[in-house]
Design a protein around this motif. Structure first.
Motif, PDB file in Angstrom:
ATOM      1  N   GLU A 264       0.835  -1.208   0.000  1.00 10.15           N
ATOM      2  CA  GLU A 264       0.000   0.000   0.000  1.00 10.15           C
ATOM      3  C   GLU A 264       0.872   1.262   0.000  1.00 10.15           C
ATOM      4  OE1 GLU A 264      -2.503  -0.383   3.354  1.00 10.15           O
ATOM      5  OE2 GLU A 264      -3.917  -1.754   2.381  1.00 10.15           O
ATOM      6  N   GLU A 265       1.964   1.231   0.822  1.00 10.64           N
ATOM      7  CA  GLU A 265       2.848   2.396   0.852  1.00 10.64           C
ATOM      8  C   GLU A 265       3.504   2.614  -0.505  1.00 10.64           C
ATOM      9  OE1 GLU A 265       5.540   1.585   3.983  1.00 10.64           O
ATOM     10  OE2 GLU A 265       4.117   2.100   5.590  1.00 10.64           O
TER      11      GLU A 265
ATOM     12  N   THR B 150       2.357   1.594  -3.387  1.00  9.90           N
ATOM     13  CA  THR B 150       1.310   2.034  -4.324  1.00  9.90           C
ATOM     14  C   THR B 150       1.007   3.514  -4.131  1.00  9.90           C
ATOM     15  OG1 THR B 150       0.360  -0.176  -4.287  1.00  9.90           O
ATOM     16  CG2 THR B 150      -1.030   1.595  -5.107  1.00  9.90           C
ATOM     17  N   TYR B 151       0.963   3.928  -2.827  1.00  8.83           N
ATOM     18  CA  TYR B 151       0.670   5.332  -2.549  1.00  8.83           C
ATOM     19  C   TYR B 151       1.761   6.244  -3.111  1.00  8.83           C
ATOM     20  CZ  TYR B 151      -0.193   9.611   0.058  1.00  8.83           C
ATOM     21  OH  TYR B 151      -0.424  10.906   0.400  1.00  8.83           O
TER      22      TYR B 151
ATOM     23  N   LYS C  26       1.291   6.533  -6.723  1.00  9.79           N
ATOM     24  CA  LYS C  26       0.153   7.394  -7.060  1.00  9.79           C
ATOM     25  C   LYS C  26       0.536   8.877  -6.910  1.00  9.79           C
ATOM     26  CE  LYS C  26      -3.692   4.286  -6.046  1.00  9.79           C
ATOM     27  NZ  LYS C  26      -4.878   4.044  -5.200  1.00  9.79           N
TER      28      LYS C  26
ATOM     29  N   LEU D   3      -4.741  13.972  -4.086  1.00  8.63           N
ATOM     30  CA  LEU D   3      -3.983  13.084  -3.213  1.00  8.63           C
ATOM     31  C   LEU D   3      -3.691  13.749  -1.877  1.00  8.63           C
ATOM     32  CD1 LEU D   3      -1.479  11.477  -5.752  1.00  8.63           C
ATOM     33  CD2 LEU D   3      -3.380  10.372  -4.583  1.00  8.63           C
TER      34      LEU D   3
ATOM     35  N   THR E 146      -4.779  12.418   1.627  1.00  5.47           N
ATOM     36  CA  THR E 146      -3.783  12.254   2.699  1.00  5.47           C
ATOM     37  C   THR E 146      -4.257  12.929   3.975  1.00  5.47           C
ATOM     38  OG1 THR E 146      -2.012  12.196   1.056  1.00  5.47           O
ATOM     39  CG2 THR E 146      -1.384  12.646   3.346  1.00  5.47           C
TER      40      THR E 146
END
Length: 232
Positions: free
Chosen positions: A150-151, A153-154, A157, A170, A174
């Protein structure tokens, strides 16, 4: 007069009638002269008395191929196997001893079976614990792997959004995540503060009880000192 016939085994037992100690055939109630002299001398009636042989009793003796003594004193001899004189009580004792040994063996086997079952249960319990620990480790590893993904992927992104002018979205997301985490922390802090207040309240109650006990002890100590002075 003697009649030669094929011998037939019967079981005889000890018998005591008054001062007479002999043996008898319990099934037919025929009584012998002694253990050594297996001549039928009479029949034991329901009152535990030995009666003279009757015709029916003589027929029974002949069927069983036993020597018997007629009321007039004339003895009729029949072949009796020596094994007929075996003490039935000794046979019973041997059977009881054998049964006792079988019971002991059965108990030992039962104990061994229980110990084996307990050992198997312990092994199964250990295996279950090991399996549970392995599952927990796998779950933790998967959660760590998912978090890392997830990190990653973030971050990707964020890079992609910067290039595509999607950075504000984003940032907003966040901030939402950050606020949500802060709210959860605030809730945890509130619960901890509530627990602390409860503990403080309990401590205050215990402190009051202790002070009361201390006062009572001081009063009792003063009375005890006063009584001590009276007897000094």
């Amino acid at each position: 007069m003697s009649v030669q016939q094929k011998s037939k085994k019967i079981s005889i037992k000890k018998l005591k009638v008054g001062e007479l100690v002999t043996v008898w055939h319990e099934e037919s109630r025929l009584v012998f002269k002694s253990k050594e002299d297996t001549v039928v001398i009479g029949k034991l009636d329901e009152n535990e008395k030995i009666q003279a042989l009757k015709d029916d009793d003589i027929v029974t003796c002949e069927k069983l191929r036993l020597k018997y003594e007629l009321p007039q004193g004339e003895a009729v001899e029949e072949e009796v196997d020596a094994e007929e004189e075996v003490d039935a009580e000794e046979e019973v004792d041997a059977e009881e001893e054998e049964e006792a040994e079988e019971e002991v063996e059965a108990e030992e086997e039962e104990v061994e079976a229980e110990e084996e079952v307990e050992a198997e249960e312990e092994v199964e319990a250990e295996e279950e614990v090991d399996a549970k620990e392995e599952v927990e480790e796998e779950v933790e590893a998967k959660e760590e792997e998912t978090k890392t993904e997830e990190e990653t992927t973030y971050e990707k992104k964020v890079e992609a959004a910067t290039e595509a002018d999607e950075f504000p979205l984003l940032v907003k997301k966040t901030l939402e995540i950050w606020n949500r985490n802060n709210n959860q922390k605030d809730q945890s802090i509130a619960r901890l503060e509530q627990d602390l207040k409860q503990k403080n309240k309990e401590f205050t109650t215990l402190q009051d009880k202790f002070n009361t006990l201390q006062d009572n002890f001081d009063k009792m100590n003063v009375k005890f000192n006063s009584i001590q002075k009276l007897f000094a």
